[in-house]
Enzyme design. Sequence first.
Site, PDB file in Angstrom:
ATOM      1  CB  CYS A   1       0.340  10.972  -0.598  1.00 33.27           C
ATOM      2  SG  CYS A   1       0.858   9.923   0.730  1.00 33.27           S
TER       3      CYS A   1
ATOM      4  CD  GLU B   1       3.702   2.602  -4.652  1.00 36.88           C
ATOM      5  OE1 GLU B   1       2.853   2.346  -4.284  1.00 36.88           O
ATOM      6  OE2 GLU B   1       4.305   1.655  -5.184  1.00 36.88           O
TER       7      GLU B   1
ATOM      8  CB  CYS C   1      -1.010   8.828   5.096  1.00 33.33           C
ATOM      9  SG  CYS C   1      -0.084  10.134   4.357  1.00 33.33           S
TER      10      CYS C   1
ATOM     11  CD  GLU D   1      -4.183  11.579  -0.130  1.00 40.09           C
ATOM     12  OE1 GLU D   1      -3.211  11.361  -0.837  1.00 40.09           O
ATOM     13  OE2 GLU D   1      -4.885  11.042   0.531  1.00 40.09           O
TER      14      GLU D   1
ATOM     15  CB  CYS E   1      -2.115  13.197   3.446  1.00 42.44           C
ATOM     16  SG  CYS E   1      -1.278  12.575   1.954  1.00 42.44           S
TER      17      CYS E   1
ATOM     18  CG  ASN F   1      -0.390   6.439  -5.504  1.00 44.08           C
ATOM     19  OD1 ASN F   1      -1.487   6.547  -6.313  1.00 44.08           O
ATOM     20  ND2 ASN F   1       0.139   5.433  -4.960  1.00 44.08           N
TER      21      ASN F   1
END
Length: 164
Positions: A72, A63, A111, A74, A114, A61
């Site tokens: 993210c 940020e 999430c 993924e 994702c 990830n």
Amino acid sequence: MKKIILNSEIEELSPEELDHIEQALLSRAQTISKLAYAPYSNFNVGAALLLENGEVLQSSNQENVSYPVGTCAERIALGYAGANYPTSAPVMLAIVAHRAGEEKWAGVSPCGMCRQAINETENRFKKPITMLILSAGGTVLRIKGISALLPIKFDDLNSAGLEY
């Protein structure tokens, strides 16, 4: 009133029950998670993606102080695969997470964004993606396709509604 019951099948395995490919994929996700850029949440996520051509891609990830701008692990892996290996379907995605400074792995699940990205990739290649998710207790969840995590999916812009 009509009641709709949705069922999901998820396997829970010990790390020793995984085959060598699954173990290697989880290991790659663990290694890359330590390189996550997560100064705001201190929640490091790693993903490793196996393509049908044998390539393994990894990501963590990333940020941003403007939270919606972060990405993210993924989605980074799936986006890179789509851009650089557009004809090779993803077959397996390993996902792990831990809090910065802690040795113990944390529980994590893709999430909503994702999950939708995984769904789109499955639709693109018309093949399910097996997900391996390391749990906080050390077991591994094996999920064969996004339908188990996203039973009512957004698949078609032209659909008049959901069909069951």
